[in-house]
Design a protein around this motif. Structure first.
Motif, PDB file in Angstrom:
ATOM      1  N   TRP A   1       0.841  -1.200   0.000  1.00  0.00           N
ATOM      2  CA  TRP A   1       0.000   0.000   0.000  1.00  0.00           C
ATOM      3  C   TRP A   1       0.872   1.245   0.000  1.00  0.00           C
ATOM      4  O   TRP A   1       1.872   1.327   0.718  1.00  0.00           O
ATOM      5  CB  TRP A   1      -0.911   0.019   1.222  1.00  0.00           C
ATOM      6  CG  TRP A   1      -1.970   1.093   1.137  1.00  0.00           C
ATOM      7  CD1 TRP A   1      -3.154   1.021   0.487  1.00  0.00           C
ATOM      8  CD2 TRP A   1      -1.921   2.399   1.720  1.00  0.00           C
ATOM      9  NE1 TRP A   1      -3.862   2.201   0.630  1.00  0.00           N
ATOM     10  CE2 TRP A   1      -3.128   3.062   1.384  1.00  0.00           C
ATOM     11  CE3 TRP A   1      -0.973   3.078   2.500  1.00  0.00           C
ATOM     12  CZ2 TRP A   1      -3.415   4.372   1.801  1.00  0.00           C
ATOM     13  CZ3 TRP A   1      -1.257   4.372   2.905  1.00  0.00           C
ATOM     14  CH2 TRP A   1      -2.463   5.012   2.562  1.00  0.00           C
ATOM     15  N   LYS A   2       0.484   2.216  -0.826  1.00  0.00           N
ATOM     16  CA  LYS A   2       1.237   3.466  -0.921  1.00  0.00           C
ATOM     17  C   LYS A   2       0.351   4.635  -0.519  1.00  0.00           C
ATOM     18  O   LYS A   2      -0.851   4.650  -0.805  1.00  0.00           O
ATOM     19  CB  LYS A   2       1.735   3.688  -2.351  1.00  0.00           C
ATOM     20  CG  LYS A   2       2.707   2.650  -2.869  1.00  0.00           C
ATOM     21  CD  LYS A   2       3.122   2.983  -4.299  1.00  0.00           C
ATOM     22  CE  LYS A   2       4.069   1.945  -4.876  1.00  0.00           C
ATOM     23  NZ  LYS A   2       4.438   2.255  -6.292  1.00  0.00           N
ATOM     24  N   ASP A   3       0.965   5.597   0.131  1.00  0.00           N
ATOM     25  CA  ASP A   3       0.287   6.858   0.413  1.00  0.00           C
ATOM     26  C   ASP A   3      -0.143   7.465  -0.921  1.00  0.00           C
ATOM     27  O   ASP A   3       0.697   7.718  -1.796  1.00  0.00           O
ATOM     28  CB  ASP A   3       1.270   7.799   1.134  1.00  0.00           C
ATOM     29  CG  ASP A   3       0.683   9.166   1.428  1.00  0.00           C
ATOM     30  OD1 ASP A   3      -0.383   9.515   0.881  1.00  0.00           O
ATOM     31  OD2 ASP A   3       1.324   9.902   2.200  1.00  0.00           O
ATOM     32  N   PRO A   4      -1.444   7.690  -1.140  1.00  0.00           N
ATOM     33  CA  PRO A   4      -1.890   8.193  -2.447  1.00  0.00           C
ATOM     34  C   PRO A   4      -1.379   9.586  -2.784  1.00  0.00           C
ATOM     35  O   PRO A   4      -1.377   9.969  -3.950  1.00  0.00           O
ATOM     36  CB  PRO A   4      -3.421   8.186  -2.320  1.00  0.00           C
ATOM     37  CG  PRO A   4      -3.697   8.156  -0.863  1.00  0.00           C
ATOM     38  CD  PRO A   4      -2.567   7.426  -0.234  1.00  0.00           C
ATOM     39  N   VAL A   5      -0.924  10.338  -1.795  1.00  0.00           N
ATOM     40  CA  VAL A   5      -0.409  11.687  -2.049  1.00  0.00           C
ATOM     41  C   VAL A   5       1.085  11.647  -2.363  1.00  0.00           C
ATOM     42  O   VAL A   5       1.549  12.187  -3.365  1.00  0.00           O
ATOM     43  CB  VAL A   5      -0.673  12.616  -0.852  1.00  0.00           C
ATOM     44  CG1 VAL A   5      -0.032  13.990  -1.080  1.00  0.00           C
ATOM     45  CG2 VAL A   5      -2.174  12.768  -0.619  1.00  0.00           C
ATOM     46  N   SER A   6       1.866  10.977  -1.504  1.00  0.00           N
ATOM     47  CA  SER A   6       3.324  11.000  -1.656  1.00  0.00           C
ATOM     48  C   SER A   6       3.879   9.798  -2.401  1.00  0.00           C
ATOM     49  O   SER A   6       5.022   9.832  -2.859  1.00  0.00           O
ATOM     50  CB  SER A   6       3.984  11.061  -0.269  1.00  0.00           C
ATOM     51  OG  SER A   6       3.777   9.836   0.424  1.00  0.00           O
ATOM     52  N   GLY A   7       3.090   8.724  -2.512  1.00  0.00           N
ATOM     53  CA  GLY A   7       3.602   7.488  -3.088  1.00  0.00           C
ATOM     54  C   GLY A   7       4.465   6.693  -2.141  1.00  0.00           C
ATOM     55  O   GLY A   7       5.023   5.651  -2.516  1.00  0.00           O
ATOM     56  N   GLN A   8       4.586   7.146  -0.889  1.00  0.00           N
ATOM     57  CA  GLN A   8       5.425   6.494   0.111  1.00  0.00           C
ATOM     58  C   GLN A   8       4.824   5.166   0.549  1.00  0.00           C
ATOM     59  O   GLN A   8       3.622   5.040   0.736  1.00  0.00           O
ATOM     60  CB  GLN A   8       5.560   7.420   1.325  1.00  0.00           C
ATOM     61  CG  GLN A   8       6.257   6.802   2.522  1.00  0.00           C
ATOM     62  CD  GLN A   8       6.111   7.637   3.785  1.00  0.00           C
ATOM     63  OE1 GLN A   8       5.499   8.696   3.762  1.00  0.00           O
ATOM     64  NE2 GLN A   8       6.668   7.158   4.881  1.00  0.00           N
ATOM     65  N   ARG A   9       5.685   4.174   0.696  1.00  0.00           N
ATOM     66  CA  ARG A   9       5.278   2.891   1.277  1.00  0.00           C
ATOM     67  C   ARG A   9       5.551   2.925   2.776  1.00  0.00           C
ATOM     68  O   ARG A   9       6.508   3.563   3.225  1.00  0.00           O
ATOM     69  CB  ARG A   9       6.070   1.732   0.659  1.00  0.00           C
ATOM     70  CG  ARG A   9       5.836   1.522  -0.824  1.00  0.00           C
ATOM     71  CD  ARG A   9       6.708   0.383  -1.326  1.00  0.00           C
ATOM     72  NE  ARG A   9       6.656   0.255  -2.767  1.00  0.00           N
ATOM     73  CZ  ARG A   9       5.793  -0.501  -3.430  1.00  0.00           C
ATOM     74  NH1 ARG A   9       4.903  -1.212  -2.747  1.00  0.00           N
ATOM     75  NH2 ARG A   9       5.813  -0.558  -4.742  1.00  0.00           N
ATOM     76  N   ALA A  10       4.738   2.226   3.533  1.00  0.00           N
ATOM     77  CA  ALA A  10       4.960   2.144   4.978  1.00  0.00           C
ATOM     78  C   ALA A  10       6.147   1.247   5.279  1.00  0.00           C
ATOM     79  O   ALA A  10       6.350   0.229   4.619  1.00  0.00           O
ATOM     80  CB  ALA A  10       3.723   1.608   5.678  1.00  0.00           C
ATOM     81  N   VAL A  11       6.930   1.628   6.266  1.00  0.00           N
ATOM     82  CA  VAL A  11       7.982   0.776   6.799  1.00  0.00           C
ATOM     83  C   VAL A  11       7.479   0.279   8.149  1.00  0.00           C
ATOM     84  O   VAL A  11       7.386   1.043   9.106  1.00  0.00           O
ATOM     85  CB  VAL A  11       9.304   1.537   6.959  1.00  0.00           C
ATOM     86  CG1 VAL A  11      10.371   0.625   7.564  1.00  0.00           C
ATOM     87  CG2 VAL A  11       9.767   2.080   5.608  1.00  0.00           C
ATOM     88  N   VAL A  12       7.120  -0.990   8.224  1.00  0.00           N
ATOM     89  CA  VAL A  12       6.477  -1.501   9.432  1.00  0.00           C
ATOM     90  C   VAL A  12       7.336  -2.556  10.099  1.00  0.00           C
ATOM     91  O   VAL A  12       8.139  -3.231   9.458  1.00  0.00           O
ATOM     92  CB  VAL A  12       5.079  -2.091   9.117  1.00  0.00           C
ATOM     93  CG1 VAL A  12       4.185  -1.058   8.471  1.00  0.00           C
ATOM     94  CG2 VAL A  12       5.191  -3.323   8.221  1.00  0.00           C
TER      95      VAL A  12
END
Length: 439
Positions: free
Chosen positions: A16-27
């Motif tokens: 899943w990517k942040d729809p604004v930044s394209g960032q993926r979560a690092v969990v």
């Protein structure tokens, strides 16, 4: 219903990517599982986490009977199991953390069975000594399972949010959640209703002071909020699906920290009110939980937001009235200076107040338009809480009105996060609001 883990699996896997930044979560999670029944599958869930050969299953007097005994039984084929049953009603404070570290010192990792204070105590204890842990959540009463912070009360009574670590696995059995006392699920609903108030204040702080803001947490769970509210009445009937919708929102909200590194998206002025009550109510504390208090505080904050944002011209603030002597007189010689240091970080002197007024005046028309879609109707919030059987006023919490007024008036003292409590008080509007607000 199926699909309890939709989107959650995508965040954990990194898809899943942040729809604004394209960032993926690092969990830090290796697994999160929400299911209607996990009975008998505990070992299969934990085995891939490789927690170690000796596991301490930590529950309390209540959660041991609800789920702890069962979890310990099913894990005995996986590792050597030590059952640690804590007293009921523990708080996540330095003494409880030290006790858990001592009682579990021979274990490679911990398996917490519970929610709230028990989960945070195990989280911070293992963070301090570098051990892994996993959690089998019981009641749907908190959004902190997935958070990488822990709410800890220090030895002097100051309650703060401390950096910690996430569990390797989070496992939520909805039948267990639904079987819990209904007031616990209602408290979870109260905790989740901070979304509109926290979002309004976080965005306003971003626009007015340039603080960070991310839409990612809201993109994760806003689509689930309506389902949770629509099923609120089911929480009062031990309904499994209603608890599932609530657990999804609570879990997705917690996952938001993976993108932001902070809890701002779900903890602003309304949480400061709850923290103030826990820190300073003393013997007058009615024994209510954090979620119950946040629900009532969120309602009050929502009414304040609607009232202030209805103004065509912005509030004009004055220099913040702040003196360390007053804080020491109010909170004592240990906590008083700590609160003063926090409050001073957002206090305005006269030039600062004048500059703020100019900026707010320039932004006000645009800011009001930006904030309106984030609001939730206080009547709808109140109806959901009532349907779930949750308190909606300070009186229903069992709080004396004078104490409640003190919490709303002085909650701004305990954190450096700016909120509409700061805006209203510095503008001379808060006392009048509190005189009129229903409690």
């Amino acid at each position: 219903m199926t699909g309890w883990n939709d989107l959650i699996d995508d965040v954990v896997s990194g898809d899943w990517k942040d729809p604004v930044s394209g960032q993926r979560a690092v969990v830090q999670f290796e697994a999160i599982r929400i299911a209607e029944d996990l009975d008998g599958g505990e070992a299969d869930l934990l085995a891939p986490l490789r927690l170690g050969k000796r596991l301490a299953v930590v529950s309390d007097a209540n959660t041991h009977e609800a789920m702890g005994r069962r979890v310990a039984k099913h894990l005995k084929g996986l590792a050597a199991i030590e059952e640690v049953v804590l007293p009921g009603g523990i708080h996540c404070d330095e003494a409880a953390i030290a006790m858990v570290r001592e009682k579990t010192r021979h274990a490679d990792a911990l398996v917490a069975v519970g929610s709230g204070s028990l989960s945070d105590t195990c989280k911070y204890a293992t963070f301090k000594d570098g051990r892994k842990y996993a959690v089998f959540g019981t009641a749907a009463s908190m959004n902190g399972y997935a958070a990488t912070t822990a709410s800890v009360t220090l030895a002097n009574g100051y309650k703060t949010s401390l950096p910690a670590h996430a569990p390797r696995g989070i496992f939520l059995d909805l039948k267990v959640s639904a079987a819990a006392p209904t007031w616990l699920s209602a408290a979870g609903l109260g905790d989740s209703l901070c979304r509109p108030t926290a979002q309004v204040e976080w965005w306003a702080s971003h626009r007015l002071f340039g603080t960070s803001y991310s839409q990612a947490p809201y993109a994760l769970f806003l689509g689930e909020e309506a389902k949770m509210l629509a099923s609120a009445a089911g929480l009062a009937r031990h309904d499994v699906a209603a608890n599932g919708h609530l657990q999804r929102v609570l879990t997705l909200c917690g996952l938001g920290v993976c993108f932001t590194g902070t809890s701002h998206h779900g903890s602003m002025g309304e949480h400061q009110v709850s923290h103030w009550i826990d820190m300073f109510a003393g013997d007058a504390h009615p024994g209510t939980t954090h979620g119950q208090q946040v629900g009532v505080a969120s309602l009050a904050m929502a009414r304040l937001h609607h009232e202030l944002l209805a103004l065509d011209t912005p509030p004009l603030i004055r220099a913040t009235q702040i003196a360390e002597a007053d804080f020491v007189a109010r909170y004592g010689p240990e906590i008083g200076p700590m609160c003063f240091a926090e409050a001073s970080k957002k206090a305005f002197d006269r030039p600062g107040a004048e500059a703020f007024n100019r900026k707010l005046a320039a932004l006000w028309p645009e800011l009001r338009q930006e904030l309106r879609p984030m609001l939730m109707d206080p009547a709808a919030m109140k109806a959901a809480l009532r349907a779930a059987g949750a308190p909606t006023t300070a009186t229903e919490l069992g709080l004396d009105r004078k104490l409640w007024r003190g919490a709303m008036k002085h909650a701004r003292d305990v954190r450096n996060r700016w909120s509409f409590l700061d805006l209203a008080d510095d503008a001379g509007l808060l006392d009048d609001f509190l005189d009129r607000d229903e409690q």
